[in-house]
Write a protein that holds these residues in place. Structure first.
Motif, PDB file in Angstrom:
ATOM      1  N   ILE A 243      -4.318  -1.894   6.271  1.00 46.85           N
ATOM      2  CA  ILE A 243      -3.622  -1.778   4.991  1.00 46.85           C
ATOM      3  C   ILE A 243      -2.387  -2.645   4.963  1.00 46.85           C
ATOM      4  O   ILE A 243      -1.869  -3.092   5.905  1.00 46.85           O
ATOM      5  CB  ILE A 243      -3.234  -0.324   4.643  1.00 46.85           C
ATOM      6  CG1 ILE A 243      -2.252   0.246   5.662  1.00 46.85           C
ATOM      7  CG2 ILE A 243      -4.438   0.533   4.487  1.00 46.85           C
ATOM      8  CD1 ILE A 243      -1.543   1.478   5.171  1.00 46.85           C
TER       9      ILE A 243
ATOM     10  N   ILE B  95      -7.574  -0.044   9.702  1.00 45.39           N
ATOM     11  CA  ILE B  95      -8.352  -0.647   8.609  1.00 45.39           C
ATOM     12  C   ILE B  95      -7.585  -1.764   7.920  1.00 45.39           C
ATOM     13  O   ILE B  95      -8.101  -2.411   7.017  1.00 45.39           O
ATOM     14  CB  ILE B  95      -8.825   0.409   7.591  1.00 45.39           C
ATOM     15  CG1 ILE B  95      -7.663   1.120   6.917  1.00 45.39           C
ATOM     16  CG2 ILE B  95      -9.767   1.394   8.222  1.00 45.39           C
ATOM     17  CD1 ILE B  95      -8.077   2.062   5.790  1.00 45.39           C
TER      18      ILE B  95
ATOM     19  N   PHE C  18      -3.596   9.752  10.888  1.00 44.89           N
ATOM     20  CA  PHE C  18      -3.802   9.153   9.572  1.00 44.89           C
ATOM     21  C   PHE C  18      -3.181   7.761   9.511  1.00 44.89           C
ATOM     22  O   PHE C  18      -3.819   6.800   9.068  1.00 44.89           O
ATOM     23  CB  PHE C  18      -3.209  10.056   8.490  1.00 44.89           C
ATOM     24  CG  PHE C  18      -3.156   9.410   7.132  1.00 44.89           C
ATOM     25  CD1 PHE C  18      -4.296   9.308   6.352  1.00 44.89           C
ATOM     26  CD2 PHE C  18      -1.970   8.911   6.640  1.00 44.89           C
ATOM     27  CE1 PHE C  18      -4.247   8.712   5.105  1.00 44.89           C
ATOM     28  CE2 PHE C  18      -1.902   8.313   5.384  1.00 44.89           C
ATOM     29  CZ  PHE C  18      -3.057   8.217   4.625  1.00 44.89           C
ATOM     30  N   ILE C  19      -1.927   7.622   9.960  1.00 48.67           N
ATOM     31  CA  ILE C  19      -1.248   6.327   9.960  1.00 48.67           C
ATOM     32  C   ILE C  19      -1.975   5.352  10.875  1.00 48.67           C
ATOM     33  O   ILE C  19      -2.168   4.180  10.517  1.00 48.67           O
ATOM     34  CB  ILE C  19       0.228   6.488  10.371  1.00 48.67           C
ATOM     35  CG1 ILE C  19       0.994   7.302   9.333  1.00 48.67           C
ATOM     36  CG2 ILE C  19       0.894   5.133  10.615  1.00 48.67           C
ATOM     37  CD1 ILE C  19       1.099   6.653   7.967  1.00 48.67           C
TER      38      ILE C  19
ATOM     39  N   ILE D 238       1.846   5.273   0.041  1.00 50.77           N
ATOM     40  CA  ILE D 238       1.471   6.637   0.393  1.00 50.77           C
ATOM     41  C   ILE D 238       2.624   7.511  -0.076  1.00 50.77           C
ATOM     42  O   ILE D 238       3.756   7.361   0.386  1.00 50.77           O
ATOM     43  CB  ILE D 238       1.254   6.798   1.908  1.00 50.77           C
ATOM     44  CG1 ILE D 238       0.121   5.885   2.377  1.00 50.77           C
ATOM     45  CG2 ILE D 238       0.967   8.266   2.247  1.00 50.77           C
ATOM     46  CD1 ILE D 238      -0.019   5.795   3.874  1.00 50.77           C
TER      47      ILE D 238
ATOM     48  N   HIS E 176       0.882  -1.155   0.000  1.00 48.81           N
ATOM     49  CA  HIS E 176       0.000   0.000   0.000  1.00 48.81           C
ATOM     50  C   HIS E 176       0.925   1.211   0.000  1.00 48.81           C
ATOM     51  O   HIS E 176       1.762   1.357   0.878  1.00 48.81           O
ATOM     52  CB  HIS E 176      -0.888  -0.010   1.246  1.00 48.81           C
ATOM     53  CG  HIS E 176      -1.847   1.126   1.291  1.00 48.81           C
ATOM     54  ND1 HIS E 176      -3.071   1.080   0.684  1.00 48.81           N
ATOM     55  CD2 HIS E 176      -1.751   2.349   1.859  1.00 48.81           C
ATOM     56  CE1 HIS E 176      -3.700   2.225   0.893  1.00 48.81           C
ATOM     57  NE2 HIS E 176      -2.906   3.015   1.596  1.00 48.81           N
TER      58      HIS E 176
ATOM     59  N   LYS F 222      -5.104   5.289  11.608  1.00 53.11           N
ATOM     60  CA  LYS F 222      -6.323   4.869  10.925  1.00 53.11           C
ATOM     61  C   LYS F 222      -6.017   3.806   9.872  1.00 53.11           C
ATOM     62  O   LYS F 222      -6.745   2.842   9.724  1.00 53.11           O
ATOM     63  CB  LYS F 222      -7.010   6.078  10.282  1.00 53.11           C
ATOM     64  CG  LYS F 222      -8.304   5.757   9.597  1.00 53.11           C
ATOM     65  CD  LYS F 222      -8.940   6.993   9.019  1.00 53.11           C
ATOM     66  CE  LYS F 222     -10.216   6.643   8.271  1.00 53.11           C
ATOM     67  NZ  LYS F 222     -10.824   7.825   7.658  1.00 53.11           N
ATOM     68  N   GLN F 223      -4.908   3.994   9.134  1.00 50.99           N
ATOM     69  CA  GLN F 223      -4.521   3.009   8.121  1.00 50.99           C
ATOM     70  C   GLN F 223      -4.218   1.650   8.760  1.00 50.99           C
ATOM     71  O   GLN F 223      -4.572   0.608   8.229  1.00 50.99           O
ATOM     72  CB  GLN F 223      -3.297   3.509   7.336  1.00 50.99           C
ATOM     73  CG  GLN F 223      -3.507   4.809   6.600  1.00 50.99           C
ATOM     74  CD  GLN F 223      -4.704   4.782   5.671  1.00 50.99           C
ATOM     75  OE1 GLN F 223      -4.807   3.955   4.790  1.00 50.99           O
ATOM     76  NE2 GLN F 223      -5.632   5.715   5.882  1.00 50.99           N
TER      77      GLN F 223
END
Length: 96
Positions: free
Chosen positions: A96, A94, A87-88, A70, A68, A90-91
């Motif tokens: 990633i 979920i 942000f990280i 970024i 994935h 959250k990734q």
């Protein structure tokens, strides 16, 4: 989750090297993190800008297999340090 920061070409600037070392040490406490420097494109002085970008893109694509991605870009979305950490996180949540 493993985070790898890729950069193309070494730097001769001591403060940059020390910065990468410091942040690698800090981040490694919280996440599986590594920093890799990919070699500069050979004979880039003889290439136009588009060809050099394509060659650098090929180097990066080899590293992106099953990953994935970024992209950090000065024209991209701007985060504060706390915002980027969220942000990280959250990734990670979920998957990633």
């Amino acid at each position: 989750m493993k985070i790898t920061l890729l950069a193309i070409g070494k730097t001769d600037k001591d403060f940059v090297k020390k910065g990468f070392e410091e942040y690698t040490k800090r981040l490694s406490k919280y996440v599986n993190f590594e920093f890799q420097v990919l070699p500069d494109v050979k004979n880039s002085k003889n290439m136009n800008e588009d060809l050099q970008k394509n060659k650098e893109g090929d180097l990066l694509k080899e590293k992106f297999k099953n990953a994935h991605v970024i992209l950090l870009d000065e024209n991209g979305k701007t985060y504060s340090s706390v915002g980027f950490a969220k942000f990280i996180d959250k990734q990670i949540m979920i998957g990633i």
